[in-house]
Design an enzyme around this catalytic site. Sequence first.
Site, PDB file in Angstrom:
ATOM      1  N   ASP A  19       0.849  -1.193   0.000  1.00  8.56           N
ATOM      2  CA  ASP A  19       0.000   0.000   0.000  1.00  8.56           C
ATOM      3  C   ASP A  19       0.890   1.251   0.000  1.00  8.56           C
ATOM      4  O   ASP A  19       1.808   1.366   0.815  1.00  8.56           O
ATOM      5  CB  ASP A  19      -0.845  -0.043   1.287  1.00  8.56           C
ATOM      6  CG  ASP A  19      -1.973   0.955   1.297  1.00  8.56           C
ATOM      7  OD1 ASP A  19      -2.411   1.370   0.219  1.00  8.56           O
ATOM      8  OD2 ASP A  19      -2.441   1.289   2.413  1.00  8.56           O
ATOM      9  N   GLU A  29      -1.580   5.973  -9.066  1.00 10.58           N
ATOM     10  CA  GLU A  29      -2.542   6.947  -8.515  1.00 10.58           C
ATOM     11  C   GLU A  29      -2.430   8.278  -9.234  1.00 10.58           C
ATOM     12  O   GLU A  29      -1.334   8.781  -9.504  1.00 10.58           O
ATOM     13  CB  GLU A  29      -2.314   7.157  -7.010  1.00 10.58           C
ATOM     14  CG  GLU A  29      -3.250   8.229  -6.433  1.00 10.58           C
ATOM     15  CD  GLU A  29      -3.438   8.183  -4.925  1.00 10.58           C
ATOM     16  OE1 GLU A  29      -2.965   7.235  -4.282  1.00 10.58           O
ATOM     17  OE2 GLU A  29      -4.081   9.115  -4.396  1.00 10.58           O
ATOM     18  N   ALA A  66     -11.432   5.025   2.293  1.00 10.56           N
ATOM     19  CA  ALA A  66     -12.850   4.671   2.175  1.00 10.56           C
ATOM     20  C   ALA A  66     -13.448   4.126   3.471  1.00 10.56           C
ATOM     21  O   ALA A  66     -14.478   3.455   3.443  1.00 10.56           O
ATOM     22  CB  ALA A  66     -13.031   3.668   1.038  1.00 10.56           C
ATOM     23  N   SER A  67     -12.819   4.427   4.603  1.00 10.32           N
ATOM     24  CA  SER A  67     -13.462   4.023   5.864  1.00 10.32           C
ATOM     25  C   SER A  67     -14.697   4.881   6.108  1.00 10.32           C
ATOM     26  O   SER A  67     -14.728   6.065   5.746  1.00 10.32           O
ATOM     27  CB  SER A  67     -12.486   4.184   7.041  1.00 10.32           C
ATOM     28  OG  SER A  67     -11.619   3.071   7.101  1.00 10.32           O
TER      29      SER A  67
HETATM   30  P1  13P Z   1      -8.940   4.869   5.517  1.00  9.61           P
HETATM   31  O1  13P Z   1      -8.045   5.729   6.359  1.00  9.61           O
HETATM   32  O2  13P Z   1     -10.167   5.609   5.121  1.00  9.61           O
HETATM   33  O3  13P Z   1      -9.242   3.567   6.141  1.00  9.61           O
HETATM   34  O4  13P Z   1      -8.141   4.570   4.146  1.00  9.61           O
HETATM   35  C1  13P Z   1      -7.236   3.513   4.080  1.00  9.61           C
HETATM   36  C2  13P Z   1      -6.419   3.543   2.838  1.00  9.61           C
HETATM   37  O5  13P Z   1      -6.665   4.254   1.902  1.00  9.61           O
HETATM   38  C3  13P Z   1      -5.272   2.627   2.788  1.00  9.61           C
HETATM   39  O6  13P Z   1      -4.501   2.831   1.636  1.00  9.61           O
HETATM   40  O1  G3H Z   2      -3.556   4.842   3.531  1.00 14.45           O
HETATM   41  C1  G3H Z   2      -2.781   4.532   4.417  1.00 14.45           C
HETATM   42  C2  G3H Z   2      -3.050   3.400   5.324  1.00 14.45           C
HETATM   43  O2  G3H Z   2      -4.114   3.673   6.185  1.00 14.45           O
HETATM   44  C3  G3H Z   2      -1.789   3.005   6.028  1.00 14.45           C
HETATM   45  O3  G3H Z   2      -1.489   3.898   7.035  1.00 14.45           O
HETATM   46  O4  G3H Z   2       0.901   4.416   6.702  1.00 14.45           O
HETATM   47  O5  G3H Z   2      -0.176   4.682   8.943  1.00 14.45           O
HETATM   48  O6  G3H Z   2       0.265   2.403   8.010  1.00 14.45           O
HETATM   49  P1  G3H Z   2      -0.025   3.857   7.730  1.00 14.45           P
HETATM   50 ZN    ZN Z   3      -4.564   4.914   0.960  1.00 14.08          ZN
END
Ligand code: 13P
Ligand code: G3H
Ligand code: ZN
Length: 326
Positions: A96, A148, A230-231
């Site tokens: 990610d 992205e 998307a939370s």
């Molecule tokens: P949220 O913070 O909305 O859960 O997004 C998570 C995300 O985009 C991880 O890449």
């Molecule tokens: O979009 C990011 C994710 O929520 C990961 O967050 O970099 O704090 O692990 P983090």
């Molecule tokens: Zn993200």
Amino acid sequence: MSDTVSYKELGFVNTREMFRKAMADGYAVPAYNFNNMEQIQAIIAACVKSRSPVILQVSKGARDYANATLLRWMGRGAVEMMKELGKPVPAALHLDHGDSFELCKSCIDSGFSSVMIDGSGLSYENNVEVTRKVVEYAHQHDVTVEGELGVLAGIEDHVSSAVSHYTDPDDVEDFVKKTGVDSLAISIGTSHGAYKFKVKPGEQVPPLRFDILEEVEKRIPGFPIVLHGASSVLQEYITMINKYGGKMDNAVGIPEEQLRRAAKSAVCKINIDSDGRLVMTAIIRKVFAEKPAEFDPRKYLGPAREELVRMYMSKNEKVLGSSGRY
Ligand code: 13P
Ligand code: G3H
Ligand code: ZN
């Protein structure tokens, strides 16, 4: 033992077939972040019970926190655990917000089946350049790549921007053509973290820009789109956190019905991290408040894990539409 391993040996799949099916059948694949054992256990248990495909998502921050080697072995362990729980569902191990070619390469070499190269903070030309470089390497290993375009607002450990810039639909066709990416994250009003919008209690949050999404779909028909940030920041957990000594005022997220609508479109992957963090925090606070003498981590992490399973299953069923697909 060589440190280089293909995801195929670990039992993961890349996202190509997952997204083809999600697009054809009108749902989105959940991408849930994990940093520790309880989170990955809950994600796997929920997705096997739901019969949902799953993308296990690892951020740079997660690698720094938990140790990159341990995390990938946990990923491998998760595939083995799935077999014990019943018939496995397709699972991808995904980086990610990769921020460099080197990080993406290191993940590809160590068993990730999918990587994101996030060049959204760079100039358009530099974003194209680094994304194309990652794609060239990844495709030699049959690893899929998410790029992205556009910038999401929101602050987290490793992902931060004070302002958002919606994706310009005029750029997407050129970007996809020049880079060869397999999926594209776009900015249509979602945002990272638990404080997505500045709204007063009771006020509606601004709706997602479905007009931009539709325009993007016209320019790159049938191409898999990804939504980050998307939370939904489920209010039952905010209430619980605040009731048991926390202080999370004005935390709001994306309404679930808007995500459901997005999941029926070309959006094939929906990223959810904060909702899991909130569940864990709420349940742990509750246990601490109600049982102040408790000191066995299994007694507060265990209930948090159970609640995570419930929350992820509900997401798969009601938001992503990914339940019962395998
Ligand atoms: P949220 O913070 O909305 O859960 O997004 C998570 C995300 O985009 C991880 O890449
Ligand atoms: O979009 C990011 C994710 O929520 C990961 O967050 O970099 O704090 O692990 P983090
Ligand atoms: Zn993200």
